[in-house]
Write a protein that holds these residues in place. Structure first.
Motif, short mmCIF file in Angstrom:
data_model
loop_
_atom_site.label_atom_id
_atom_site.label_comp_id
_atom_site.label_asym_id
_atom_site.label_seq_id
_atom_site.Cartn_x
_atom_site.Cartn_y
_atom_site.Cartn_z
N GLY A 315 0.81 -1.21 0.00
CA GLY A 315 0.00 0.00 0.00
C GLY A 315 0.84 1.25 0.00
N VAL A 316 0.27 2.34 -0.53
CA VAL A 316 0.91 3.67 -0.51
C VAL A 316 -0.12 4.68 -0.03
N ASN A 317 0.38 5.80 0.49
CA ASN A 317 -0.52 6.76 1.11
C ASN A 317 -0.20 8.16 0.62
N ILE A 318 -1.24 8.99 0.42
CA ILE A 318 -1.03 10.43 0.12
C ILE A 318 -2.04 11.24 0.94
N LEU A 319 -1.59 12.40 1.34
CA LEU A 319 -2.43 13.34 2.09
C LEU A 319 -2.35 14.67 1.36
N PHE A 320 -3.51 15.27 1.05
CA PHE A 320 -3.48 16.53 0.29
C PHE A 320 -4.71 17.36 0.58
N ASN A 321 -4.57 18.64 0.23
CA ASN A 321 -5.69 19.58 0.29
C ASN A 321 -6.32 19.60 -1.09
N LEU A 322 -7.57 19.47 -1.14
CA LEU A 322 -8.26 19.35 -2.44
C LEU A 322 -8.02 20.59 -3.31
N THR A 323 -7.98 21.75 -2.72
CA THR A 323 -7.83 22.98 -3.51
C THR A 323 -6.44 23.09 -4.12
N HIS A 324 -5.54 22.27 -3.63
CA HIS A 324 -4.18 22.30 -4.20
C HIS A 324 -3.98 21.21 -5.26
N ARG A 325 -5.02 20.56 -5.58
CA ARG A 325 -4.93 19.48 -6.57
C ARG A 325 -5.92 19.70 -7.72
#
Lengths: 973, 234
Positions: A315-325
Motif C-alpha cells: 500500500g501507498v498513502n497520500i495526504l493533500f488539500n483538495l484545492t491544491h490538486r
C-alpha cells in the motif's frame, strides 16, 4: 426441617472444600495438559493444521498459557521443528496453530506432539511444563493412489525469486528418480529410500502457464508438476489524485508488473481507502480510480492505495488539500477572429472550477519553425491578440490552463490552425548587375535574389524592370519578367540608365531596387591575392573618399562554368572588410572577387580585384617542355605555353630535375629524392614567369634525363616521365662544317663531269641505233616461244653471208649456191647477212644481220642490207661462223658478263650485238677459224629491249636496219 | 517468413470463408463432388498441427526434451483410421460429427485456460463450418429426416475427465490436440478415397470397426447405413 438442615450443612462443607481446593490450585502450577490434539494437512498451503483444547480450565477461567509444539519427520525422533505458542486460553476454547512446511507434506510422514505451561504472573517461578501429548502422525502417502511416481507440490504458486522444495515419491526402492526443470536436470537430495527432495532457489518467471518440472524413473515412466511463478507484486508508483471540477477526484498510479497467472492467480487488485471519511472503494482499473468528492466541503484527503494478490499485499498513502490538486479541464471552443496579414485574435472557453477561481493560461504559437509562448490570466472566457505575425503564413496556436491560485498541473493542450492574410512584398529585391561594354552598345545582365518568405508575403508572380534613360528622361522601358526568374539580360546603348526592379505578388508591388549603369567601362585595377581563413575569404579595402552609399563584393560560385553563378554581397558605407564564405567553394579552384563602391548616384565603380583559393592544391599537370639548342655542353628547356592561371594553386616557381650517369649535380642543382625513391638533381626556379631554362655544364656524348614540374605552396606537380637527351660529340659540328662543303664540291664536279661526259659521249661515241627499230626483232617474233629470249645465233640458219668491202664497193652474194667463198675477195669492213632459210617471206625470218655502223656509217645509211637475195640452199662458206653452235660460242664468250645472273628464258631483256669481223682474212682462215672476235674487234654497245617492245612493226623498213627478211628461194631487192 | 505468414493468413481467410459460406447460408449445395472437395480441403486444413498443437506445446512449455515424448496421442480417445475405413459413409459422417462436437467442447475449455492460443477461436469456427458441411453431405447421402444435425445430433463420445493438477492437464491437452490432428488426418485420408472408383474403396461393416475400433466409436454404433442417392458411387 432436619433434612433441610443436613443439606445446608453439606453444601457449606462442599463449598468450603472447593474454595480450599481453588486456593491451592492458584498457588501451585496447574497440570493443564493439551488434549484432543488433531493434526490435518492443507496441501494447497503446505500447512499442518493443529487444533487442541485444554479441558482442565475452570468455568469462565482465562489463562495465559504457552504451548510447546514439536514436529518430527519420518519418525518421532527426527524432530525438525519446535515452537512455543503463547496465547490466552479460555474455558472450552479450541486452539489452532498452523505450520508451513518447506517440504511438501505429501512426501513425508509427520509427527506432532504438544505440551503446555501456564504463563501467569501470579504464579511464581518456577513453572513447569505439562506432560507431552501423544504423537499424532500425519501421512498423506497412503492416499496417493496407484501411481509409481509422484511429484509434489502440485500447482504451487510462488513469487519470482523465492525458494521452493520439490519432492518426489517413488513406489519402488530401485527407482532412480531424476527431475528436470524446463529440461534442465536438478540436483536432488535423498530424504528417504523412496523420497527425494530438490531445492530450488531464486526461481525465475518463465511463462504465464507455469514452470514445468518433470520427473522420471529409470524405467521410463514419469510425472511432473507445474510451478506457477508470478511476478513480485510491486508497490504502486506515482500515486496522485487531482480534481478538474471539485466534484470528482481522479487518482492515478503506475501499477508495475502484472502478477496475474491464468487460472491460477488473478491480476492484483487495487483498493482506495480515505481515512477521514472512512470510505473504501475497489478500483476497477489497475492504474486509475475515480473518487466522488463529498458535498460536505471536505478539504483534506488521506488516501491509501492498497494492492494485493494471493501472495502479497502492499500500500501507498497520500495526504493533500483538495484545492491544491486542481487540474482544469481542457479548454474548448478555440476560435481565431479578426485575422489580418500580421494580427489575429484567439478566443477560447474554459470549464468553471469555482465562482472566484482564476485560471492561468498559456498560449503557444507555432509558425515559421518557431514557437512563441504567451501567458494570460482569465476567469471564464479567454482571448489574446496574436500580433507581429507574418503575412500569408500558416500558424498553429494552442492553449492550456492551470489554477492560478494554487497551481498544480496544466490542462491538456487544445490547438487550432489559422493563416494570416496576404500582403504585398515588403522589401525590394536585392539586385546586382554585370555590364559588358561592346563597341556602340552595352549588355547589362541583371540578377536578383528571390525574396524570403517573410518579405515576399505571398508567392511572387513577376518582376518589373523599368529602364530609364538618364540622358533622355522621356525614354522609359518596362519589362515584366515572370517568376521564378532571377535575372534578365538587357542590351542598351552607351547612355546612362537608371534601372528599377520590383517584385510583385497578387496583392501588390515591393519597393523598387534601383541601380545605375553608365557607358563608362570603368577603371582597371591591379589584381591582388586574397587572404583565406577558416571562415572563408577575408578581404578588406580602402575606404573611399567622398560619398559612398555602400560597397558590393562580387564573385562567381562556379568560375569554371558558364554561367558562372554570379554572387554578390552588399555592404554598408562604413564597412571596409568582409568575409566571403560559400558552400560552393571547393579546393583547387581560383576565385576572383571584385569590390565595387556604390556612389550616391547609384553607379558602381570597381575598386579592387582580388583572387585566391579556398584551399590551394599541388599542380595537377606539368608543362610540355620543348628542348632546343642542344650542344655538347648545354641545351635549353622552355615551356612558354604553360598556363599558371588554370592551376589549382598559385604557381610559385618550377623545379627542373636532371639526371646524369655520373650522378653528380651541377652548380645550382641540389640532390633530391623523387617520389619513386630515385635520386635526381633539382634546380629551383623561384620566378613563376620564368619559363625557360638553360642546362649547362654538360659533358659531350653523355646521356641526360630532365623533367620540369611547377610547384605551389602545397607541393609540386605529379611525377612524370623524364625526357632523355644525349649531348653530341664535341667535334662533330666541326666535321660537319668541313665535310658538307667538300661533299658539295665533289658532287658539283661529278655533275659537271657527267654532263661533260655526255657531251663527250655524244660527240665521240654516239649511241647505237635503237634496237627496237631493228628487223632482228621480227626474227624473235617468229619463234614459237612467244616470250622474248636472248637471241641465239645458233637459232639462225644462215643461207648466205655477204661480206661487203665498202671501199671497193664489191660485194659477195651467196645465192643459195654452194660456191666457195674463196672465189670472192673479201674486203673490209664487211656486213654479215644472215638470210632466212624458210620460205615464209612475210613473217620474220630466222635471220640476223650484223651491222657495224661504227666502221661503216655510210654503208649503214645506204640501206643495202636488205637488197641481197639469199637463196635458202646457198652453201655457206662461213659455215663455222654461221653455225648456231659456233656463233653461240662467240656470243656467249663476249656476252657472258653482260648477261650476268639473268637466267635464259626468264629475263625480260634480249641482247643484240654487232660483230666486227677481221678485216683481212683469207677464205681459209674464214673457213677454219671460228668467229672469235679479234682483238681489234669490239662490241660497241649492249642494249636492253623491253619485252613489250620486242616485236617491231611489220612495215618497218628503216634505213638503219641491217636486217632483211627474205623469203626462202625468192630474191628480194 | 513474412511471405509464409501472409500466405497462411490468406489460406485461412479463404478456408474461413469456405467454411462459413455453408453455415451462413444455411442451404446445402446439391453437388456431391463440390461438397466432398470442401470436406477434403477442410480436413486437410484441420490436420495441420501448426494450427493448434504446435502453438499449444510452445505456450505450455512442453517443447523441451523429456516432455515432447509424453505428448503423444492416447489410444482410444479418437477413432482410429482403421476403424474409420470400416465405417459406411453414413456412419463415418455420424462419428465424425460427434467427435468434432466433443472436440469443440474441449476446445472451449482451452479457450478459457489459454487465451494466448490465438488461432483457437478461428479453429472452432472452422469446426462448426465443417459440421455444417457434414450435415449437408448426410443430406446428400440419404434421408434428410435422419441426417445428422450439426453438433447436437449425436451424443458426444466421453473424453477422460480432466486431471486435477496442472501438469497432467497440460499433457492431456497436448495429447488431445495431437489426437485431434491425427484424427483429422485420418478423416482426410478417408474422404480422399471417396472420390475414387467404388471398387477401390475399402468397405467394412461398422460393427467390425466398432469391435476393433477406437474407444469413442461405440457411441455411434446405432448409426445405420442409408441408401445413397443414385448418382453416387455407392
Amino acid at each position: 426441617m432436619a433434612v433441610f438442615a443436613v443439606f445446608q450443612t453439606t453444601f457449606l462443607l462442599a463449598l468450603l472444600s472447593w474454595r480450599t481446593y481453588q486456593s491451592e490450585a492458584l498457588s501451585e502450577p496447574l497440570p493443564l495438559t493439551p488434549e484432543s490434539l488433531k493434526v490435518s494437512i492443507n496441501s494447497t498451503q503446505q500447512c499442518l493444521h493443529l487444533q487442541w483444547s485444554v479441558h482442565s480450565l475452570a468455568y469462565h477461567q482465562e489463562l495465559k498459557m504457552v504451548f510447546q509444539i514439536e514436529i518430527s519427520r519420518f519418525n518421532t525422533s527426527n524432530v525438525i521443528w519446535v515452537e512455543n505458542y503463547s496465547t490466552t486460553v479460555k474455558w472450552k476454547q479450541v486452539l489452532h496453530w498452523n505450520w508451513e512446511s518447506e517440504l511438501p507434506l505429501e512426501c513425508a510422514t509427520h509427527f506432532v506432539r504438544i505440551r503446555s505451561m501456564v504463563d501467569n504472573a501470579r504464579i511464581p517461578e518456577p513453572r513447569s511444563w505439562s506432560s507431552w501429548s501423544s504423537w499424532e502422525e500425519v501421512d498423506e502417502r497412503n492416499s496417493l493412489g496407484h501411481g509409481a511416481l509422484f511429484v509434489f507440490p502440485k500447482d504451487k504458486l510462488v513469487e519470482e525469486g523465492s525458494s521452493v522444495t520439490i519432492c518426489s515419491i517413488s513406489r519402488s526402492y530401485q527407482n532412480n528418480v531424476s527431475c528436470l526443470l524446463e529440461g534442465v536436470q536438478m540436483r536432488g537430495e535423498q530424504l528417504d529410500p523412496n523420497v527425494s527432495a530438490f531445492h530450488l532457489n531464486n526461481v525465475p518467471f518463465i511463462r504465464e502457464t507455469g514452470t514445468n518440472i518433470f520427473c522420471t524413473t529409470g524405467r521410463g515412466d514419469g510425472t511432473g508438476t507445474v510451478l506457477f511463478v508470478s511476478k513480485v507484486l510491486e508497490e504502486p508508483r506515482d500515486f496522485s489524485c487531482e480534481t478538474p471540477d471539485f466534484k470528482t477526484l481522479h487518482c492515478t498510479w503506475d501499477p508495475g508488473s502484472d502478477t496475474g497467472l491464468p487460472k491460477r492467480q488473478p491480476s492484483q487488485s487495487y483498493t482506495l481507502f480515505e481515512s477521514f471519511s472512512g470510505k473504501k472503494i475497489l478500483c476497477e482499473h489497475k492504474n486509475w480510480c475515480n473518487w466522488q468528492v463529498a458535498q460536505d466541503s471536505q478539504e483534506m484527503y488521506n488516501f491509501t492505495l492498497t494492492t494485493e494478490n494471493y501472495l502479497r499485499k502492499r500500500g501507498v498513502n497520500i495526504l493533500f488539500n483538495l484545492t491544491h490538486r486542481v487540474r482544469p479541464m481542457t479548454p474548448f471552443n478555440v476560435v481565431f477572429k479578426n485575422i489580418s496579414d500580421t494580427n489575429a485574435t484567439m478566443t477560447w472557453q474554459v470549464h468553471s472550477i469555482g465562482n472566484y477561481s482564476t485560471l492561468f493560461c498559456q498560449i503557444e504559437l507555432h509558425g515559421e519553425g518557431k514557437v512563441i509562448q504567451h501567458n494570460v490570466s482569465i476567469k471564464v472566457n479567454g482571448n489574446y491578440l496574436l500580433s507581429e505575425l507574418e503575412p500569408d503564413t500558416q500558424y498553429m496556436a494552442q492553449v492550456r490552463c492551470g489554477d492560478a491560485n494554487h497551481f498544480w498541473k496544466w490542462s491538456e493542450w487544445i490547438g487550432k490552425n489559422f493563416s494570416t492574410l496576404e500582403a504585398a512584398p515588403s522589401e525590394a529585391p536585392d539586385v546586382w548587375r554585370n555590364v559588358k561594354s561592346e563597341p556602340g552598345y552595352q549588355t547589362v545582365t541583371l540578377f536578383w535574389k528571390p525574396l524570403s518568405k517573410s518579405h515576399a508575403n505571398e508567392k511572387i508572380l513577376f518582376y518589373n524592370v523599368v529602364i530609364e534613360n538618364l540622358d533622355e528622361p522621356s525614354k522609359l522601358q518596362l519589362h515584366s519578367i515572370p517568376a521564378p526568374a532571377n535575372g534578365t539580360k538587357l542590351t542598351l546603348d552607351q547612355c546612362s540608365y537608371q534601372i528599377h526592379v520590383t517584385a510583385n505578388n497578387s496583392v501588390g508591388t515591393s519597393p523598387a531596387s534601383v541601380i545605375v549603369v553608365s557607358g563608362d567601362t570603368g577603371n582597371k585595377v591591379e589584381e591582388e591575392r586574397v587572404n583565406v581563413t577558416e571562415d572563408g575569404f577575408s578581404m578588406s579595402w580602402k575606404p573611399q573618399p567622398g560619398d559612398v552609399t555602400g560597397y558590393v563584393v562580387e564573385w562567381c560560385d562556379h568560375p569554371r562554368d558558364l554561367p558562372c553563378d554570379l554572387q554578390w554581397e552588399k555592404l554598408g558605407p562604413n564597412t571596409t572588410s568582409t568575409v566571403i564564405s560559400s558552400d560552393a567553394f571547393i579546393p583547387g579552384v581560383r576565385y576572383n572577387f571584385r569590390i565595387y563602391g556604390i556612389s550616391t548616384k547609384r553607379i558602381a565603380y570597381l575598386l579592387e580585384q582580388k583572387t585566391g583559393y579556398s584551399q590551394e592544391l599541388a599542380p595537377s599537370d606539368n608543362p610540355q617542355v620543348v628542348m632546343s639548342n642542344l650542344t655538347s655542353h648545354s641545351f635549353t628547356l622552355s615551356w612558354k605555353d604553360y598556363s599558371t592561371e588554370s592551376q589549382p594553386g598559385f604557381i610559385r616557381g618550377y623545379h627542373v630535375y636532371l639526371k646524369s650517369k655520373e650522378g653528380e649535380c651541377h652548380p645550382g642543382f641540389e640532390k633530391a629524392i623523387l617520389p619513386d625513391d630515385s635520386v635526381s638533381c633539382k634546380y629551383k626556379i623561384y620566378n613563376p614567369e620564368q619559363k625557360t631554362f638553360v642546362v649547362e655544364n654538360l659533358q659531350p656524348e653523355s646521356f641526360y634525363e630532365f623533367f620540369v614540374t611547377p610547384y605551389t605552396s602545397v607541393g609540386e606537380g605529379p611525377l612524370d616521365a623524364f625526357t632523355k637527351v644525349t649531348t653530341p660529340d664535341e667535334h662533330s659540328h666541326l666535321l660537319i662544317r668541313i665535310i658538307l662543303p667538300t661533299v658539295f664540291c665533289v658532287l658539283l664536279i661529278m655533275i659537271i663531269c657527267y654532263l661533260n661526259s655526255q657531251w663527250m659521249k655524244e660527240k665521240c661515241y654516239p649511241d647505237i641505233p635503237d634496237p627496237y627499230k631493228s628487223s632482228v626483232l621480227s626474227l624473235i617474233k617468229s619463234k614459237e616461244n612467244p616470250r622474248l629470249t636472248i637471241m641465239s645465233v645458233k637459232d639462225c640458219i644462215p643461207d648466205a653471208i655477204e661480206v661487203i668491202n665498202k671501199p671497193e664497193g664489191s660485194k659477195i652474194q651467196f645465192l643459195g649456191s654452194r660456191n666457195s667463198l674463196t672465189d670472192t675477195e673479201i674486203t673490209q669492213p664487211a656486213y654479215l647477212y644472215l638470210l632466212p632459210t624458210e620460205k615464209n617471206s612475210s613473217g620474220p625470218g630466222p635471220c640476223i644481220c650484223f651491222e657495224n655502223f661504227t666502221y661503216n656509217q655510210a654503208a649503214s645509211n645506204s640501206g643495202c642490207c636488205g637488197h641481197v637475195p639469199v637463196p635458202p640452199e646457198a652453201p655457206s662458206q662461213l659455215g663455222l661462223l654461221t653455225s648456231p653452235e659456233n656463233l653461240l660460242k662467240v656470243l656467249e664468250n663476249n656476252y657472258m658478263n653482260s648477261l650476268g645472273e639473268i637466267p635464259a628464258g626468264e629475263t625480260t631483256l634480249n641482247y643484240v650485238s654487232q660483230l666486227v669481223l677481221p678485216l683481212s682474212r683469207d677464205k681459209d682462215s674464214l673457213q677454219t677459224d671460228p668467229p672469235v672476235p679479234a682483238l681489234c674487234s669490239e662490241y660497241k654497245m649492249q642494249m636492253a629491249i623491253p619485252l613489250g617492245l620486242a616485236s617491231p612493226p611489220p612495215n618497218e623498213k628503216s634505213s638503219v636496219s641491217s636486217v632483211t627478211l627474205l623469203d626462202q628461194g625468192e630474191p628480194h631487192h | 517468413m513474412r511471405a509464409q505468414l501472409t500466405q497462411r493468413m490468406l489460406l485461412s481467410l479463404v478456408l474461413g470463408l469456405l467454411f462459413l459460406s455453408t453455415a451462413a447460408t444455411g442451404s446445402c449445395s446439391g453437388k456431391y463432388q463440390g461438397l466432398l472437395e470442401q470436406l477434403r480441403s477442410q480436413a486437410d486444413y484441420m490436420q495441420d498441427t501448426s494450427r493448434l498443437l504446435d502453438p499449444y506445446i510452445h505456450i505450455q512449455g512442453l517443447d523441451t526434451s523429456g516432455l515432447k515424448e509424453h505428448c503423444k496421442e492416447r489410444p482410444g480417445v479418437f477413432p482410429s483410421e482403421d476403424a474409420l475405413w470400416r465405417l459406411s459413409r453414413w456412419d463415418f459422417l455420424q462419428i465424425l460429427n460427434a467427435t468434432l462436437g466433443q472436440v469443440l467442447h474441449r476446445l472451449t475449455t482451452f479457450q478459457q485456460d489459454l487465451p494466448q492460443l490465438k488461432d483457437l477461436g478461428m479453429v472452432m469456427l472452422y469446426i462448426r463450418g465443417f459440421q455444417s458441411n457434414i450435415h449437408c453431405m448426410c443430406q446428400l447421402l440419404g434421408s434428410s429426416s435422419e441426417a445428422a444435425k450439426p453438433t447436437q445430433a449425436s451424443p458426444a463420445p466421453p473424453l477422460p475427465t480432466l486431471a486435477s493438477d496442472a501438469f497432467q492437464r497440460k499433457l492431456e491437452g497436448c495429447r488431445f490436440l495431437s489426437g485431434y490432428h491425427h484424427f483429422m488426418h485420418s478423416v482426410a485420408q478417408v474422404l480422399r478415397e471417396w472420390g475414387k472408383s467404388p471398387r477401390r474403396i475399402r468397405r467394412h461393416s461398422p460393427r467390425q470397426a466398432l469391435q476393433k475400433g477406437a474407444h469413442g466409436t461405440h457411441l455411434f454404433s446405432r448409426g445405420r447405413r442409408l441408401a445413397p442417392s443414385g448418382q453416387l458411387p455407392w
